[in-house]
Motif scaffolding. Structure first.
Motif, PDB file in Angstrom:
ATOM      1  N   VAL A 125       0.671  -1.174   0.245  1.00  0.00           N
ATOM      2  CA  VAL A 125       0.164  -0.190  -0.022  1.00  0.00           C
ATOM      3  C   VAL A 125       0.973   1.159  -0.002  1.00  0.00           C
ATOM      4  CG1 VAL A 125      -1.783   1.337   1.484  1.00  0.00           C
ATOM      5  CG2 VAL A 125      -2.060  -1.279   0.954  1.00  0.00           C
ATOM      6  N   PHE A 126       2.115   1.216   0.747  1.00  0.00           N
ATOM      7  CA  PHE A 126       2.628   2.534   0.976  1.00  0.00           C
ATOM      8  C   PHE A 126       3.986   2.755   0.516  1.00  0.00           C
ATOM      9  CE2 PHE A 126      -0.178   1.880   4.666  1.00  0.00           C
ATOM     10  CZ  PHE A 126      -0.855   3.184   4.866  1.00  0.00           C
ATOM     11  N   ARG A 127       4.512   1.704  -0.279  1.00  0.00           N
ATOM     12  CA  ARG A 127       5.790   1.809  -0.713  1.00  0.00           C
ATOM     13  C   ARG A 127       5.960   2.950  -1.807  1.00  0.00           C
ATOM     14  NH1 ARG A 127       9.738  -2.233  -2.467  1.00  0.00           N
ATOM     15  NH2 ARG A 127      11.236  -1.328  -4.043  1.00  0.00           N
ATOM     16  N   ASN A 128       6.887   3.806  -1.718  1.00  0.00           N
ATOM     17  CA  ASN A 128       7.200   4.749  -2.549  1.00  0.00           C
ATOM     18  C   ASN A 128       8.458   4.693  -3.492  1.00  0.00           C
ATOM     19  OD1 ASN A 128       9.299   5.516  -0.814  1.00  0.00           O
ATOM     20  ND2 ASN A 128       8.505   7.198  -0.056  1.00  0.00           N
ATOM     21  N   ASP A 129       8.986   5.665  -4.210  1.00  0.00           N
ATOM     22  CA  ASP A 129      10.153   5.413  -4.980  1.00  0.00           C
ATOM     23  C   ASP A 129      11.315   5.670  -4.682  1.00  0.00           C
ATOM     24  OD1 ASP A 129       9.815   8.173  -4.798  1.00  0.00           O
ATOM     25  OD2 ASP A 129       9.568   8.396  -6.879  1.00  0.00           O
ATOM     26  N   LEU A 130      11.335   5.867  -3.289  1.00  0.00           N
ATOM     27  CA  LEU A 130      12.775   6.213  -2.624  1.00  0.00           C
ATOM     28  C   LEU A 130      13.886   5.111  -2.802  1.00  0.00           C
ATOM     29  CD1 LEU A 130      14.428   7.634  -0.500  1.00  0.00           C
ATOM     30  CD2 LEU A 130      13.683   6.248   1.199  1.00  0.00           C
ATOM     31  N   VAL A 131      13.645   3.839  -2.945  1.00  0.00           N
ATOM     32  CA  VAL A 131      14.544   2.822  -3.193  1.00  0.00           C
ATOM     33  C   VAL A 131      14.524   2.054  -4.680  1.00  0.00           C
ATOM     34  CG1 VAL A 131      14.801   2.001  -0.765  1.00  0.00           C
ATOM     35  CG2 VAL A 131      12.940   0.991  -2.472  1.00  0.00           C
ATOM     36  N   GLY A 132      13.759   2.804  -5.592  1.00  0.00           N
ATOM     37  CA  GLY A 132      13.639   2.444  -6.790  1.00  0.00           C
ATOM     38  C   GLY A 132      12.432   1.285  -6.894  1.00  0.00           C
ATOM     39  N   GLY A 133      12.289   0.657  -8.397  1.00  0.00           N
ATOM     40  CA  GLY A 133      11.474  -0.380  -8.500  1.00  0.00           C
ATOM     41  C   GLY A 133       9.958   0.186  -8.458  1.00  0.00           C
ATOM     42  N   ARG A 134       8.996  -0.909  -8.609  1.00  0.00           N
ATOM     43  CA  ARG A 134       7.405  -0.440  -8.453  1.00  0.00           C
ATOM     44  C   ARG A 134       7.254   0.297  -7.230  1.00  0.00           C
ATOM     45  NH1 ARG A 134       4.820   0.589 -12.603  1.00  0.00           N
ATOM     46  NH2 ARG A 134       2.893   0.062 -11.284  1.00  0.00           N
ATOM     47  N   VAL A 135       5.929   1.193  -7.303  1.00  0.00           N
ATOM     48  CA  VAL A 135       5.764   1.982  -6.186  1.00  0.00           C
ATOM     49  C   VAL A 135       4.473   1.177  -5.554  1.00  0.00           C
ATOM     50  CG1 VAL A 135       6.725   4.346  -6.884  1.00  0.00           C
ATOM     51  CG2 VAL A 135       4.259   3.524  -7.398  1.00  0.00           C
ATOM     52  N   GLY A 136       3.766   1.883  -4.499  1.00  0.00           N
ATOM     53  CA  GLY A 136       2.889   0.762  -3.905  1.00  0.00           C
ATOM     54  C   GLY A 136       1.496   1.418  -4.450  1.00  0.00           C
ATOM     55  N   LEU A 137       0.550   0.922  -3.920  1.00  0.00           N
ATOM     56  CA  LEU A 137      -0.770   1.341  -4.469  1.00  0.00           C
ATOM     57  C   LEU A 137      -1.342   2.973  -4.140  1.00  0.00           C
ATOM     58  CD1 LEU A 137      -3.012  -1.547  -2.857  1.00  0.00           C
ATOM     59  CD2 LEU A 137      -2.370  -1.267  -5.325  1.00  0.00           C
ATOM     60  N   LEU A 138      -0.923   3.429  -3.298  1.00  0.00           N
ATOM     61  CA  LEU A 138      -1.166   4.960  -3.055  1.00  0.00           C
ATOM     62  C   LEU A 138      -0.356   5.807  -4.090  1.00  0.00           C
ATOM     63  CD1 LEU A 138      -1.629   5.141   0.725  1.00  0.00           C
ATOM     64  CD2 LEU A 138      -3.268   5.277  -0.888  1.00  0.00           C
ATOM     65  N   ALA A 139       1.016   5.531  -4.041  1.00  0.00           N
ATOM     66  CA  ALA A 139       1.695   6.108  -5.034  1.00  0.00           C
ATOM     67  C   ALA A 139       1.432   6.039  -6.516  1.00  0.00           C
ATOM     68  CB  ALA A 139       3.311   5.918  -4.706  1.00  0.00           C
ATOM     69  N   ASP A 140       0.777   4.683  -6.724  1.00  0.00           N
ATOM     70  CA  ASP A 140       0.376   4.708  -8.325  1.00  0.00           C
ATOM     71  C   ASP A 140      -0.924   5.283  -8.527  1.00  0.00           C
ATOM     72  OD1 ASP A 140       0.606   2.488 -10.407  1.00  0.00           O
ATOM     73  OD2 ASP A 140      -1.420   1.975 -10.101  1.00  0.00           O
ATOM     74  N   LEU A 141      -1.532   5.673  -7.540  1.00  0.00           N
ATOM     75  CA  LEU A 141      -2.781   6.637  -7.604  1.00  0.00           C
ATOM     76  C   LEU A 141      -2.311   8.005  -7.735  1.00  0.00           C
ATOM     77  CD1 LEU A 141      -5.345   4.614  -5.317  1.00  0.00           C
ATOM     78  CD2 LEU A 141      -5.128   4.515  -7.896  1.00  0.00           C
ATOM     79  N   GLY A 142      -1.263   8.363  -7.620  1.00  0.00           N
ATOM     80  CA  GLY A 142      -0.840   9.681  -7.602  1.00  0.00           C
ATOM     81  C   GLY A 142      -0.465  10.320  -6.222  1.00  0.00           C
ATOM     82  N   VAL A 143      -0.684   9.568  -4.956  1.00  0.00           N
ATOM     83  CA  VAL A 143      -0.771  10.031  -3.579  1.00  0.00           C
ATOM     84  C   VAL A 143       0.642  10.111  -3.315  1.00  0.00           C
ATOM     85  CG1 VAL A 143      -1.461   9.625  -1.305  1.00  0.00           C
ATOM     86  CG2 VAL A 143      -3.046   9.148  -3.239  1.00  0.00           C
ATOM     87  N   VAL A 144       1.174  11.194  -2.778  1.00  0.00           N
ATOM     88  CA  VAL A 144       2.631  11.321  -2.438  1.00  0.00           C
ATOM     89  C   VAL A 144       2.738  10.810  -0.978  1.00  0.00           C
ATOM     90  CG1 VAL A 144       4.416  12.996  -1.883  1.00  0.00           C
ATOM     91  CG2 VAL A 144       2.827  13.677  -3.794  1.00  0.00           C
TER      92      VAL A 144
END
Length: 589
Positions: free
Chosen positions: A129-148
């Motif tokens: 749900v909460f993974r962001n792009d800090l470490v690279g790779g695919r982001v989580g569900l929220l970031a995929d929806l545009g949530v920072v």
């Protein structure tokens, strides 16, 4: 001299007692199974090629990164886990036991489920749900929806502590609920009749009764948080947030075994100190007599307008720590793109054939021979450990219960030694115990070959790790059988083996089977113990999940976690049915 002659017949009689002989044999097994690995671990670090590791870890140039910072991080996570578990578990217990909130049975059931789930299930759900792009790779569900998603929410101490609280608050809930259930409602009503406010009644009557349980639950959660490996590994290692358990794993897996063994001993010392303090605090306050021979009515606090809002909040928190993570993992395992519901869904990660365009050509988990082999190995390991631990735990329980009824000092001392030895593995974190077994059995010992990488070592380590649960089940089950039942068989000439097979085991079968199922669940969902012991020749579901998650194959990791959750929850429900003990808050009065 006469005193010596007087004691000699007593000692000879004790030595001839088959129960004393059984206790001696079991004590020898426990020494080999529990004490020897830890002693061997310590001895390894005191050899010439290992003594320098102590200086490296404690005072050397690398000491800050090897020990100081991981220790501080572990204490931070442990403290946050303890505080959160006490607040959440204690509040749930108060709502279920002491108030007129609706759906109390539902809340009580849901609040006991998280501890049956693997800790890495909650960590994987959080990352999904909460993974962001800090470490690279695919982001989580929220970031995929545009949530920072801020870094401090995606990685590091906050998500680690949050997932551990969600996993371990069940411990505090069970302890606090059991303590609150003993509060006599008539005492509270009498206090209110004297003009005391509800707040003063709660502070002066209910809180003193439940305080030892809250402290004990908090310290248990602290020790578990300090020693947990899965959550810090999944949510901390990507951003180099190291704890003692992850640093220990990194040291041994990279060949720095001496430093790893030193870290294991230090981790054992921290966890054992906390759990010892918990045991002393839990057993030290015995002055509040709340269970008497008189009947007592349960006096429930009327919540008034807060009745529905508090119930909704409690149910929401329970669902967020039980049902929601499972749904997130299940749904994301069908997602065509990692952690994204916008790219459509597919069953490939469950049943798909090899496709070079998807997941580097890997087949779905139900068609993957490695996963199928891991399922069979995991279930087989769980069954083997359940049988071994239950047999040993029953022997321990029988010897302890029967020896404590003896009047001679030697049998009672033997019972105390058995009880202490069977409790000792609870003081050793799983990953540290795994390191101890590597140090002890990783090389040949006389005619015994090296066991590292074998299924036998996993069974032996698992039996030692789960011994406290099995021994407690054995003591409880055997303690319910009156000695005079066996005395009649003794008078008929039945030996110990026949009494055990014809009387003890059949009468105690229900409790022993429930304990065996709990042992099975602990092994199936455990990662900390086996992560250092598993090799490609002995694949297990929990380790396979961790490897898939570390390599970025989130759908496979989540799918395997769902399989583990289904097995664990099904076995836990079976154990609760076999146990057949009604919870006190389920009884309407």
């Amino acid at each position: 001299m006469p005193a010596t002659r007087e004691r000699a017949p007593g000692l000879r009689a004790a030595a001839a007692d088959p129960v004393v002989r059984l206790g001696c044999v079991v004590a020898l097994v426990l020494v080999v199974l529990v004490l020897a690995p830890v002693i061997g671990l310590a001895a390894t670090t005191l050899r010439p090629d290992g003594i320098g590791a102590w200086a490296d870890v404690l005072t050397g140039r690398l000491a800050p990164s090897l020990f100081h910072e991981p220790l501080a991080n572990s204490l931070l996570v442990g403290t946050a886990t303890a505080v959160g578990s006490v607040l959440l578990g204690g509040s749930m217990a108060w709502l279920v036991v002491m108030t007129d909130a609706p759906a109390r049975r539902t809340i009580a059931l849901l609040a006991t489920v998280p501890f049956a789930l693997p800790s890495f299930a909650l960590a994987l759900a959080w990352e999904t749900v909460f993974r962001n792009d800090l470490v690279g790779g695919r982001v989580g569900l929220l970031a995929d929806l545009g949530v920072v998603v801020p870094d401090w929410i995606a990685w590091g101490p906050l998500p680690i502590s949050a997932t551990l609280v969600a996993h371990y608050y069940s411990l505090t809930f069970l302890l606090a609920a059991a303590a609150l259930a003993t509060v006599n409602g008539e005492l509270m009503e009498a206090a209110e009749m004297t003009g005391a406010s509800r707040l003063r009644v709660a502070r002066s009557i209910a809180l003193p009764v439940v305080a030892p349980a809250l402290v004990s639950g908090g310290l248990l959660a602290f020790a578990e948080g300090v020693s947990n490996f899965a959550s810090p590994a999944l949510l901390g290692l990507p951003v180099r947030f190291q704890t003692l358990s992850t640093r220990l794993y990194g040291a041994i897996s990279t060949g720095e075994t001496a430093r790893g063994y030193v870290l294991a001993l230090l981790l054992i010392a921290v966890a054992a100190t906390v759990l010892f303090a918990s045991n002393r605090l839990a057993g030290g306050r015995r002055s509040y007599a709340t269970i008497t021979g008189k009947g007592g009515r349960r006096s429930r606090v009327r919540l008034g307008p807060w009745r529905v809002p508090l119930t909704v909040l409690a149910v929401t928190l329970c669902l967020a720590t039980t049902v929601l993570p499972g749904l997130v993992l299940l749904a994301s395992s069908f997602a065509r793109r990692t952690n994204s519901f916008l790219g459509g869904f597919t069953t490939h990660f469950w049943t798909g054939e090899s496709d070079p365009g998807i997941a580097q050509g890997q087949r779905g988990v139900l068609r993957n021979p490695q996963v199928v082999d891991a399922v069979l190995t995991t279930v087989g390991l769980g069954l083997a450990v359940a049988v071994a631990a239950t047999v040993l735990g029953t022997a321990v329980g029988y010897a302890v219960v029967r020896l404590r009824t003896r009047h001679e000092r030697a049998p009672r001392a033997l019972a105390g030694a058995l009880s202490t030895l069977s409790y000792l593995p609870f003081l050793i974190p799983g990953i540290a115990l795994g390191a101890a077994f590597i140090a002890q059995f990783g090389r040949p010992i006389g005619p015994l070959p090296a066991l590292y990488g074998t299924f036998a070592l996993l069974v032996v380590a698992g039996a030692a790790y789960t011994l406290p649960f099995a021994a407690q089940a054995g003591r409880s089950a055997v303690g319910q059988i009156a000695p005079d039942v066996e005395e009649a068989a003794v008078m008929a000439g039945a030996g110990l083996a026949r009494r055990a097979g014809r009387i003890v085991v059949p009468l105690a079968a229900r409790g022993l089977l429930a304990g065996a199922v709990l042992v099975f669940v602990n092994i199936v969902r455990d990662l900390s113990l086996v992560v250092l012991l598993v090799t490609p020749a002995t694949p297990l579901l929990s380790v396979l999940t961790y490897r898939y998650a570390s390599e970025g194959f989130a759908q496979f990791a989540n799918a395997i976690t769902v399989i583990i959750v289904v097995i664990s929850v099904a076995a836990t429900v079976l154990a609760r049915r076999l146990e057949g003990a009604a919870q006190p808050w389920q009884e309407e009065r």
